[in-house]
Enzyme design. Structure first.
Site, PDB file in Angstrom:
ATOM      1  CG  ASP A  21      -1.388  -4.166  -3.925  1.00 27.99           C
ATOM      2  OD1 ASP A  21      -1.556  -3.762  -2.637  1.00 27.99           O
ATOM      3  OD2 ASP A  21      -1.977  -5.140  -4.365  1.00 27.99           O
ATOM      4  N   GLY A  24       1.332  -3.281   2.792  1.00 28.98           N
ATOM      5  CA  GLY A  24       1.328  -4.366   3.872  1.00 28.98           C
ATOM      6  C   GLY A  24       2.170  -5.559   4.162  1.00 28.98           C
ATOM      7  CG  HIS A  38       0.039   2.042   4.497  1.00 31.94           C
ATOM      8  ND1 HIS A  38      -0.167   1.575   3.439  1.00 31.94           N
ATOM      9  CD2 HIS A  38      -0.895   1.269   5.494  1.00 31.94           C
ATOM     10  CE1 HIS A  38      -1.006   0.436   3.402  1.00 31.94           C
ATOM     11  NE2 HIS A  38      -1.598   0.646   4.940  1.00 31.94           N
ATOM     12  CG  LEU A 132       3.064  15.885 -12.168  1.00 32.02           C
ATOM     13  CD1 LEU A 132       2.996  14.987 -13.416  1.00 32.02           C
ATOM     14  CD2 LEU A 132       3.845  15.264 -10.969  1.00 32.02           C
ATOM     15  CG  LEU A 193      -8.226  -2.806 -14.159  1.00 30.40           C
ATOM     16  CD1 LEU A 193      -9.237  -2.479 -15.125  1.00 30.40           C
ATOM     17  CD2 LEU A 193      -6.639  -2.326 -14.364  1.00 30.40           C
TER      18      LEU A 193
HETATM   19  C1  FPP Z   1      -1.969  -0.792  -0.877  1.00 30.89           C
HETATM   20  O1  FPP Z   1      -1.382  -1.659  -0.402  1.00 30.89           O
HETATM   21  C2  FPP Z   1      -1.892   0.386  -0.332  1.00 30.89           C
HETATM   22  C3  FPP Z   1      -2.768   1.458   0.037  1.00 30.89           C
HETATM   23  C4  FPP Z   1      -4.258   0.867   0.324  1.00 30.89           C
HETATM   24  C5  FPP Z   1      -2.397   2.625   0.841  1.00 30.89           C
HETATM   25  C6  FPP Z   1      -1.569   3.615  -0.289  1.00 30.89           C
HETATM   26  C7  FPP Z   1      -1.186   4.699   0.352  1.00 30.89           C
HETATM   27  C8  FPP Z   1       0.159   5.221   0.468  1.00 30.89           C
HETATM   28  C9  FPP Z   1       1.276   4.763  -0.580  1.00 30.89           C
HETATM   29  C10 FPP Z   1       0.505   6.361   1.521  1.00 30.89           C
HETATM   30  C11 FPP Z   1       0.095   7.503   0.846  1.00 30.89           C
HETATM   31  C12 FPP Z   1       0.471   8.041  -0.574  1.00 30.89           C
HETATM   32  C13 FPP Z   1       0.246   9.145  -0.955  1.00 30.89           C
HETATM   33  C14 FPP Z   1       0.511   9.413  -2.271  1.00 30.89           C
HETATM   34  C15 FPP Z   1      -0.058  10.459  -0.256  1.00 30.89           C
HETATM   35  P1  FPP Z   1      -1.808  -2.683   0.667  1.00 30.89           P
HETATM   36  O2  FPP Z   1      -2.007  -2.197   2.114  1.00 30.89           O
HETATM   37  O3  FPP Z   1      -3.029  -3.237   0.284  1.00 30.89           O
HETATM   38  O4  FPP Z   1      -0.792  -3.625   0.895  1.00 30.89           O
HETATM   39  P2  FPP Z   1      -0.984  -5.266   0.754  1.00 30.89           P
HETATM   40  O5  FPP Z   1      -1.685  -5.916  -0.392  1.00 30.89           O
HETATM   41  O6  FPP Z   1       0.469  -5.895   0.885  1.00 30.89           O
HETATM   42  O7  FPP Z   1      -1.664  -5.863   2.091  1.00 30.89           O
END
Ligand code: FPP
Length: 245
Positions: A21, A24, A38, A132, A193
């Site tokens: 997390d 963004g 991302h 892994l 969670l």
């Molecule tokens: C949450 O942060 C993150 C996601 C919804 C996307 C996670 C994806 C990646 C890290 C890229 C791809 C990864 C792999 C393993 C291929 P958020 O957007 O909710 O952040 P925020 O809470 O700051 O808005």
């Protein structure tokens, strides 16, 4: 072995799950579009995956896209889906080389044909990986996964927890049991969670970190593993040395 305080003798057979997390917010703090966060987050994931076996991690489950993430603006959803597809295509060869077995968990019926193709290719060509087991959760909801497993049991005899775990783990090829989660990490400062691995985390040790995912490092993961080995896991029992009366 990375230079640090993690001792080889402590290496285990760990299942670590990560809610990545903060992408963004990391981007917004820098005046960048969310997708830039991302993209850097995908680089962070690559470094963490590469380092994980050094810390005794045998199974790593990453939350890349939750079923609730479909409610984000379509531009972000599309960009995330493209990123995931490109990532899978690019990383499959590296996984084969590093003996990493890749599996995707979550619903498949709402994914694009091209993403599905990339998933199937990645899963089939990395099947032999034994260093892994990397599981990436896409269109994933733990409550849906539990429901789907329960529906497959309809009219069936009673089954054990282990058998139910096997159903939940969505192992498509060899049906082996994915172990329960030992360590759940959530970056980005929130402490929840978010419908991730609710069954598998029954006795997981929880680590909530303020670091935004793009800034997370293998060294922080090493700290988490080290702290894990210093926590007492009692599984509902009392310590052997405790006076009862
Ligand atoms: C949450 O942060 C993150 C996601 C919804 C996307 C996670 C994806 C990646 C890290 C890229 C791809 C990864 C792999 C393993 C291929 P958020 O957007 O909710 O952040 P925020 O809470 O700051 O808005």
């Amino acid at each position: 072995m990375r230079k640090g305080f993690f001792l080889p003798s402590e290496q285990g057979n760990l299942h670590v799950a990560i809610i990545m997390d903060g992408n963004g917010r990391w981007a917004n703090q820098r005046g960048l579009p969310r997708i830039a966060g991302h993209r850097v987050g995908a680089e962070t994931a690559r470094k963490v995956i590469e380092a994980a076996p050094e810390f005794g991690i045998k199974t790593l489950t990453l939350y890349a896209f939750s079923s609730d993430n479909w409610h984000r603006p379509p531009e972000e959803v599309n960009a995330l889906m493209d990123l995931l597809e490109t990532y899978l295509i690019q990383e499959t060869e590296t996984c084969i080389r590093n003996k990493v077995r890749l599996s995707i968990i979550g619903r498949r019926d709402r994914l694009s044909t091209s993403l599905l193709k990339a998933i199937e290719h990645a899963e089939k060509s990395t099947l032999q990986g034994d260093v892994l087991h990397l599981r990436v959760a896409i269109d994933y909801s733990a409550r849906d996964a539990i429901l789907r497993a329960a529906m497959r049991l309809k009219n069936s005899r009673e089954i054990s927890r282990e058998e139910f775990s096997r159903l939940i783990s969505e192992e498509r090829y060899n049906g082996h049991v994915v172990p329960d989660v030992d360590i759940l990490v959530r970056t980005g400062g929130e402490k929840r969670l978010s419908d991730f691995l609710l069954w598998e985390c029954a006795y997981a040790e929880l680590f909530f970190l303020d670091t935004m995912w793009p800034d997370f490092t293998p060294e922080e993961l090493e700290h988490v593993v080290h702290e894990f080995y210093h926590r007492e896991r009692r599984f509902g029992r009392v310590p052997e040395t405790a006076a009862v009366f």
